[in-house]
Design an enzyme around this catalytic site. Structure first.
Site, PDB file in Angstrom:
ATOM      1  N   PHE A  20       8.462  51.222   6.506  1.00  0.00           N
ATOM      2  CA  PHE A  20       8.214  51.312   7.948  1.00  0.00           C
ATOM      3  C   PHE A  20       9.500  51.748   8.630  1.00  0.00           C
ATOM      4  CE2 PHE A  20       8.099  50.091  12.337  1.00  0.00           C
ATOM      5  CZ  PHE A  20       6.886  50.621  12.734  1.00  0.00           C
ATOM      6  N   ASP A  32      18.003  51.785   6.805  1.00  0.00           N
ATOM      7  CA  ASP A  32      17.358  51.378   8.052  1.00  0.00           C
ATOM      8  C   ASP A  32      17.456  49.859   8.150  1.00  0.00           C
ATOM      9  OD1 ASP A  32      15.686  50.573  10.080  1.00  0.00           O
ATOM     10  OD2 ASP A  32      14.051  51.947   9.563  1.00  0.00           O
ATOM     11  N   LYS A  55      16.703  47.225  17.719  1.00  0.00           N
ATOM     12  CA  LYS A  55      16.212  45.872  17.983  1.00  0.00           C
ATOM     13  C   LYS A  55      17.284  44.926  18.550  1.00  0.00           C
ATOM     14  CE  LYS A  55      11.918  46.220  15.625  1.00  0.00           C
ATOM     15  NZ  LYS A  55      11.475  46.785  14.377  1.00  0.00           N
TER      16      LYS A  55
HETATM   17  C1  LIG Z   1      10.929  48.216  14.351  1.00  0.00           C
HETATM   18  C2  LIG Z   1      11.433  49.108  13.281  1.00  0.00           C
HETATM   19  C3  LIG Z   1      11.584  50.487  13.484  1.00  0.00           C
HETATM   20  C4  LIG Z   1      11.146  51.186  14.742  1.00  0.00           C
HETATM   21  O1  LIG Z   1      11.782  50.736  15.881  1.00  0.00           O
HETATM   22  P1  LIG Z   1      11.125  51.053  17.319  1.00  0.00           P
HETATM   23  O2  LIG Z   1      12.135  50.552  18.288  1.00  0.00           O
HETATM   24  O3  LIG Z   1       9.834  50.304  17.377  1.00  0.00           O
HETATM   25  O4  LIG Z   1      10.914  52.528  17.396  1.00  0.00           O
HETATM   26  C5  LIG Z   1      12.121  51.246  12.457  1.00  0.00           C
HETATM   27  N1  LIG Z   1      12.468  50.674  11.281  1.00  0.00           N
HETATM   28  C6  LIG Z   1      12.333  49.356  11.044  1.00  0.00           C
HETATM   29  C7  LIG Z   1      12.767  48.797   9.737  1.00  0.00           C
HETATM   30  C8  LIG Z   1      11.790  48.534  12.031  1.00  0.00           C
HETATM   31  O5  LIG Z   1      11.624  47.226  11.784  1.00  0.00           O
END
Ligand SMILES: *Cc1c(COP(=O)(O)O)cnc(C)c1O
Length: 402
Positions: free
Chosen positions: A142, A227, A257
């Site tokens: 994700f 990520d 985040k």
């Molecule tokens: C939440 C998340 C995203 C996307 O972030 P958004 O601010 O919702 O675009 C990407 N990678 C990971 C691992 C995430 O948990």
């Protein structure tokens, strides 16, 4: 006139696109680990906005920094400079140990930025032939919701109806070193991975996986792109999840985040000059990226993580909560996994899925959200204390043992 939660839910259901299936709780106020709904009921937040609220709701210090900046200057665009930007860049680079940063807003935008950087680096530095760059990604990843990012998703629903997709991605099994080795070609410019797959259900790779991937990347002149939007900034009991392993430092680190403590969207890509140096004026940009409000908020949010020793607390409270959870005797539980305060309770198929458990926990005053139908994700703010863990544990136990 004050609307009831029922009326507010009706408004949302009538006027909002249905791309979410929220629990029916209408929150009006938050403080620390607590949130309050419009009817005055109090809940402990065990989702933390998918780990964007590591510092807890409306942290006083971040609020102060935000208010001060809000009253002074909010946006210049990068056409001009602002007094927060340079300081923010320096502080995040020093904290994370990189030479350069490129700020954006949402997590998905930062992932897109990292992909662009890796491709450009590939053409300029690795001399990959035009339009041939490949990036290796993992099954069940994700990384966000843009067209390019869902182009390498393996989640059917994330893609259905959204084609045509972006080329240039190879998808391999997560946690499998051999699969990565075999996917490498002379055109591979990057490997994009989550140190722990959060949305997939708190999936932990085998020990040594990240180090091994880093080694493959180094050997083949490939950029390791981690990520850490969900796992970074203390969530797993280290500042960054890759620090649980030796020699797993990435070439590009993607954060979002909790970088803003939940106040405002702030994301970044961090790397050394050899990578982020490939961008020239006009190559890439964002109107709001790097704005002074974001800078002031993120600087304060990072300071809170350090001053309040949230990384240590996440490690301690995470170990404690996990050890207590393992004492629960419930035929619904298949596995408890995770690290720090990123814990997944996988339920058996016979349990009927995690959603009813989330509903039952909500009734008990604990808010959490299922991920992938059968996994309960427990991810409270990192400021949580032992009493609060105990209180939450008793309720989780009650619901799971019912
Ligand atoms: C939440 C998340 C995203 C996307 O972030 P958004 O601010 O919702 O675009 C990407 N990678 C990971 C691992 C995430 O948990």
């Amino acid at each position: 006139m004050k609307l009831t939660s029922k009326q507010l839910i009706q408004l949302e259901d009538k006027f909002s696109a249905k791309n979410y299936h929220p629990l029916d709780v209408v929150i009006t106020r938050g403080q620390g680990v607590w949130v309050y709904d419009v009817d005055g009921k109090k809940y402990m937040d065990f989702l933390s906005a998918y780990s964007a609220l590591n510092q807890g709701h409306v942290h006083k210090k971040i609020l102060k920094a935000a208010k001060q900046q809000l009253a002074k200057l909010t946006l210049t665009s990068r056409a001009f400079r602002n007094e927060q930007f340079g300081l923010f860049c320096k502080e995040i680079c020093q904290l994370a140990g990189f030479e350069m940063v490129l700020p954006m807003n949402s997590g998905a935008e930062a992932v897109e930025t990292a992909i662009k950087a890796a491709r450009k680096w590939g053409y300029l530095k690795k001399k990959v032939k035009k339009n041939k760059a490949e990036i290796i990604t993992c099954e069940n990843n994700f990384h966000g919701r843009t067209i390019s990012i869902v182009s390498f998703s393996t989640e059917k629903q994330y893609r259905d109806g959204f084609g045509p997709f972006t080329q240039g991605f190879k998808i391999v099994k997560y946690g499998d070193i051999e699969a990565i080795k075999q996917a490498v070609t002379k055109n591979t410019v990057g490997v994009l991975i989550e140190p722990i797959q959060g949305e997939a259900g708190i999936i932990m790779p085998p020990k040594g996986y990240l180090s091994a991937v880093a080694k493959i990347c180094k050997k083949n002149n490939i950029l390791l792109m981690l990520d850490e939007i969900q796992t970074g900034l203390g969530r797993t009991g280290k500042l960054f999840a890759y620090q649980h392993e030796d020699k797993a430092k990435p070439d590009m680190l993607i954060l979002g985040k909790a970088l803003s403590g939940g106040f405002y969207p702030v994301s970044v890509v961090l790397a050394n000059k050899k990578v982020l140096g490939v961008f020239n004026p006009g190559d890439h940009g964002s109107t709001f990226g790097g704005n002074p409000l974001a800078g002031a908020i993120a600087r304060s949010a990072l300071k809170v993580i350090q001053e309040e020793k949230l990384v240590d607390n996440a490690a301690k409270m995470g170990n404690y909560l996990k050890s207590r959870l393992k004492t629960i005797k419930s035929s619904w539980i298949k596995e408890i996994r995770g690290i720090g305060l990123l814990i997944g309770i996988e339920l058996t198929k016979a349990s009927g899925g995690a959603r009813p458990f989330c509903e039952a926990l909500k009734a008990e005053g604990i808010l959490c959200k299922e991920t992938h139908k059968t996994v309960l994700r427990l991810a409270p703010p990192l400021i949580i204390n032992k009493n609060q863990v105990d209180m939450a544990f008793e309720k989780i136990k009650k619901v799971l043992e019912k």
